[in-house]
Design an enzyme around this catalytic site. Structure first.
Site, mmCIF file in Angstrom:
data_model
loop_
_atom_site.group_PDB
_atom_site.id
_atom_site.type_symbol
_atom_site.label_atom_id
_atom_site.label_comp_id
_atom_site.label_asym_id
_atom_site.label_seq_id
_atom_site.Cartn_x
_atom_site.Cartn_y
_atom_site.Cartn_z
ATOM 1 C CG HIS A 1 -2.012 1.179 0.710
ATOM 2 N ND1 HIS A 1 -2.801 1.129 -0.404
ATOM 3 C CD2 HIS A 1 -2.150 2.417 1.203
ATOM 4 C CE1 HIS A 1 -3.414 2.280 -0.553
ATOM 5 N NE2 HIS A 1 -3.050 3.082 0.399
ATOM 6 C CE1 TYR B 1 -2.049 8.097 -0.313
ATOM 7 C CE2 TYR B 1 -1.941 5.751 0.129
ATOM 8 C CZ TYR B 1 -2.678 6.910 -0.027
ATOM 9 O OH TYR B 1 -4.036 6.872 0.081
ATOM 10 C CG HIS C 1 -8.877 1.449 -8.012
ATOM 11 N ND1 HIS C 1 -9.511 2.619 -7.661
ATOM 12 C CD2 HIS C 1 -7.841 1.305 -7.158
ATOM 13 C CE1 HIS C 1 -8.871 3.149 -6.627
ATOM 14 N NE2 HIS C 1 -7.863 2.379 -6.310
ATOM 15 C CG PHE C 2 -3.806 -0.791 -10.327
ATOM 16 C CD1 PHE C 2 -3.038 -0.718 -11.459
ATOM 17 C CD2 PHE C 2 -4.120 -2.046 -9.808
ATOM 18 C CE1 PHE C 2 -2.590 -1.868 -12.094
ATOM 19 C CE2 PHE C 2 -3.680 -3.205 -10.439
ATOM 20 C CZ PHE C 2 -2.915 -3.105 -11.595
ATOM 21 C CG HIS C 3 -4.229 0.573 -15.634
ATOM 22 N ND1 HIS C 3 -4.180 -0.657 -15.045
ATOM 23 C CD2 HIS C 3 -3.228 0.574 -16.557
ATOM 24 C CE1 HIS C 3 -3.208 -1.385 -15.585
ATOM 25 N NE2 HIS C 3 -2.606 -0.655 -16.497
ATOM 26 N NE ARG D 1 -5.152 -7.926 -10.479
ATOM 27 C CZ ARG D 1 -4.415 -7.358 -9.499
ATOM 28 N NH1 ARG D 1 -4.841 -7.400 -8.245
ATOM 29 N NH2 ARG D 1 -3.303 -6.730 -9.760
ATOM 30 N NE ARG D 2 -1.995 -10.096 -11.058
ATOM 31 C CZ ARG D 2 -1.260 -10.007 -9.975
ATOM 32 N NH1 ARG D 2 -1.374 -10.880 -9.037
ATOM 33 N NH2 ARG D 2 -0.386 -9.050 -9.844
#
Lengths: 541, 206
Positions: free
Chosen positions: A217, A221, A368-370, A431-432
């Site tokens: 996580h 950041y 989401h993370f893209h 995913r994956r």
């Protein structure tokens, strides 16, 4: 100050970052094509998983590490107005990281490390991959040390003076990364490498997932803080205004650094090796770390509003129209915030303990993370590059309008790519996977979304190529005009003359982090040594 | 004498902490924060408190928790274990009428490859891996868990809607990962029959 040495250092780091980026972009487009199954000739799970592993490592570790290091060196030297401490050491760090990148790239590209960028044990990659990843991280530690030394040397030379905000944020990121990388370093050094070399027969995958969650996580950041730094220290000035609040910005960076760390278990919500109490504790921390982002949103928008009104914007929303939309930094921050709002909403779903079960490991997650990394964070990397490139090469930017087109197309491409990706997740697509072979009616609903993703990816690839073209053309421009532009940091409305020590230093916060980490990871890690566990031998793939 | 000294020490330490906090708060108050910003920070904190409260209340009072039973098992010896031996896998109903489903994940399928369960009934799934890390999700339901080798992933849920569902592996487990899936039939409660093997056992007992 003659900062030629620093410019060379920063430029070298940034070029490595962006070369990794453009290679990974081509892989990304290949992957959406392969995955859709529209071109049967492309289908190969061997090539796909080698590609997706390389794409992940290049984007998440190489682009980010080198960008953050290059940006950090230049920010430190320009905001503190001192040369980089120990230039030779900085170059050593650069070469260590680059060597690590090459050592990891060889097995990745030859299909000997198709373990994805999360490399979850007990599936095993070639040992060179683990050594490469280790060296990449060790190089970044050199950067952390240099940043923290420069921070404390400046403080010693300027007692009671507020550290410039840009340096404060960079030092926060260095501290954050030192803490963050401990988890994955322990996993690689005590589990992955000994297992790959045959020194041990088995590892506990529960422990390795726990250690990886330690890193997984806060690392986001680490990637995001340069974007936030630009929000605070470049954007207000570029928009023609002032920073709304310098103190709150420092507070936001402190809370980010402190609370990004003890919350990694939201990646383990669905895991059997950790108990629900710990998951809930980390879940609550995950919501706490949303606070500095909400505050950042406010401060940035307030700073933009001040700029818009100074430029003659009237009425409730009139200031938005009067912002300098043709300034690449301002345009990027607007687009970044739009993606952050949508991505943040998705993040709340992921963080929610129970709702997460519906989308865990579905296509929603890469969607989401893209959106939030490749969208919000990387678009700010672009804006920073457009701002710094002329300063670094001492030549004007090749074309501002091309830069604006590039930013818009990145935003549009990312919207077209990630919206269907989220929907696919809600429709249950994991995913994956490299292709859809499930013999069930459900998969019929997936097709149109996969088609849309291919177009989104194509737009993004075009945009990425344009980005590299602009940077290269700027540098290769045979201009002989003298370049006089200087880097400009935003001024706060209320100049900060004195600060409480805890808003100007990290000693206290370092201790707070230590306590929080002991609470949130102490027993969850120790439990593996007290209960009867059964290791797993290494597996190929 | 010693006790008095210890008490004195504790007293001093508490005093120090209080002093530190007082000083910290005094410094905090001295920082300039715009009144609008203060309002927004309060609103942010309220939003977060609300979300945290919902999740915490659900967890404590409604028992809404992700699968978190920390139970270990030797993944290399599943076939020798009583519980996950081959003839013990699949759907079973115990004497109390509770349904337990034991499943093994291995490259590249879930075993047994097809199971049938009743709708609107509490089901306890117990998943184990015989090789690497897997994940399992039944789309459109909250039957989702990671299956970590060395651990039993237990999850209790119920399916409201009868139908045929795929059971998909959702964690990369090797180059054949795409092919790792199986089927589950959710049957209307009144049409569902307990597996015959168990019924047969009961008949023998009777």
């Amino acid at each position: 100050m003659n900062d030629a040495a620093e410019r060379k250092l920063a430029l070298s780091h940034l070029w490595v970052a962006f070369i990794a980026f453009i290679l990974a972009c081509f892989m990304g487009e290949y992957q959406v094509l392969e995955r859709s199954g529209f071109i049967p000739a492309l289908e190969s799970s061997t090539v796909y998983f080698a590609s997706v592993s390389t794409h992940g490592v290049l984007m998440a570790f190489v682009l980010t590490f080198f960008f953050i290091m290059g940006f950090g060196y230049y920010t430190a030297t320009t905001s503190l107005k001192v040369p980089v401490w120990n230039n030779k050491l900085a170059w050593t760090g650069f070469w260590i990281s680059l060597l690590g990148t090459v050592m990891a790239a060889v097995p990745l590209l030859t299909g000997k490390a198709s373990v994805l960028y999360t490399f979850y044990l007990p599936i095993q990659a070639h040992v060179s991959f683990y050594f490469g990843a280790t060296l990449l991280v060790v190089g970044s530690w050199v950067w952390c040390v240099i940043m923290l030394v420069m921070f404390s040397q400046w403080k010693k030379a300027n007692p009671k003076q507020p550290v410039p905000l840009a340096m404060f944020a960079t030092a926060a990121n260095a501290l954050l990364w030192l803490w963050t990388s401990v988890g994955v370093a322990a996993e690689v050094l005590f589990q992955a490498i000994p297992l790959a070399l045959g020194w041990i027969d088995s590892v506990d995958p529960g422990l390795s997932r726990t250690l990886f969650a330690w890193t997984l996580h806060p690392i986001v950041y680490f990637w995001l803080i340069p974007a936030y730094t630009a929000f605070y220290v470049f954007v207000p000035k570029q928009a023609g205004g002032f920073l709304f609040s310098d103190e709150i910005a420092r507070g936001a960076f402190i809370v980010l650094a402190v609370f990004a760390l003890p919350i990694g278990f939201h990646h383990l919500y669905m895991d059997p090796e950790q108990a629900k109490g710990w998951k809930l504790l980390h879940g609550i921390g995950t919501f706490v770390v949303a606070v500095p982002t909400l505050v950042t949103g406010f401060t940035v928008i307030a700073s933009l509003e001040i700029a818009g009104r100074l430029r003659g914007g009237k009425g409730l929303f009139g200031w938005i129209g009067s912002l300098p939309w043709t300034n690449s930094m301002v345009l990027a921050v607007i687009l970044a915030l739009l993606m952050l709002i949508l991505g943040g909403f998705g993040g709340i779903v992921n963080a929610s303990y129970a709702m997460n079960a519906m989308i865990h490991n579905t296509a929603w997650v890469p969607g989401h993370f893209h959106l939030i990394f490749a969208g919000t964070t990387v678009i700010m990397y672009f804006a920073i590059a457009y701002y710094l490139w002329p300063l670094l090469v001492q030549k004007p930017l090749f074309s501002n309008s091309m830069a604006l087109i590039q930013l818009w197309t990145w935003f549009i491409g990312m919207s077209i790519l990630t919206t269907p990706w989220h929907v696919l997740g809600l429709l249950g697509q994991p995913r994956r996977i490299s292709s859809v072979v499930y013999n069930t009616l459900l998969t019929l609903a997936w097709k149109p979304y996969e088609l849309a993703m291919i177009f989104g990816g194509l737009i993004l690839l075009g945009s990425a190529c344009l980005f590299i073209y602009i940077l290269a053309k700027t540098q290769l421009n045979p201009t002989t005009e003298e370049f006089t532009q200087q880097i400009e940091y935003a001024e706060p409305i209320h100049p900060v003359t004195a600060l409480p020590e805890y808003l100007n230093d990290f000693k206290l916060w370092n201790r707070v982090i230590a306590v929080l980490m002991a609470i949130s990871f102490g027993i969850p890690i120790l439990q593996f040594f007290f209960m009867e566990t059964f290791g797993s031998p290494a597996w190929g793939y | 004498m010693q006790i008095a000294a210890i008490i004195q020490k504790c007293h001093d330490l508490t005093g120090k902490c209080v002093d530190f906090l007082q000083d910290f708060c005094a410094q905090l108050r001295s920082v300039h924060v715009d009144h609008l910003e203060r309002k927004w920070i309060n609103i942010s904190l309220l939003i977060i408190a609300l979300l945290v409260a919902i999740i915490t209340i659900d967890a404590f009072f409604h028992g809404v928790n992700p699968p978190s039973k920390v139970e270990t098992i030797d993944s290399a010896k599943l076939h020798l274990s009583k519980e996950f031996a081959e003839n013990n896998l699949g759907v079973q109903q115990d004497a109390n009428g509770d349904i337990v489903i034991r499943m093994v994940a291995g490259r590249y399928s879930f075993f047994p490859k097809h199971i049938a369960v009743p709708a609107e009934t509490k089901l306890t799934f117990r998943w184990v891996s015989m090789d690497v890390l897997h994940g399992v999700h039944i789309p459109m339901t909250n039957m989702s868990t990671m299956i970590v080798p060395g651990y039993v992933a237990e999850i209790t849920t119920s399916f409201p809607t009868p139908g045929e569902y795929p059971v998909l592996c959702n964690e990369y487990c090797g180059l054949g990962h795409n092919h790792m899936w199986s089927n589950i039939s959710v049957i209307a409660k009144e049409d569902w029959l307990a597996p015959s093997k168990l019924t047969a056992n009961k008949e023998i007992k009777q």
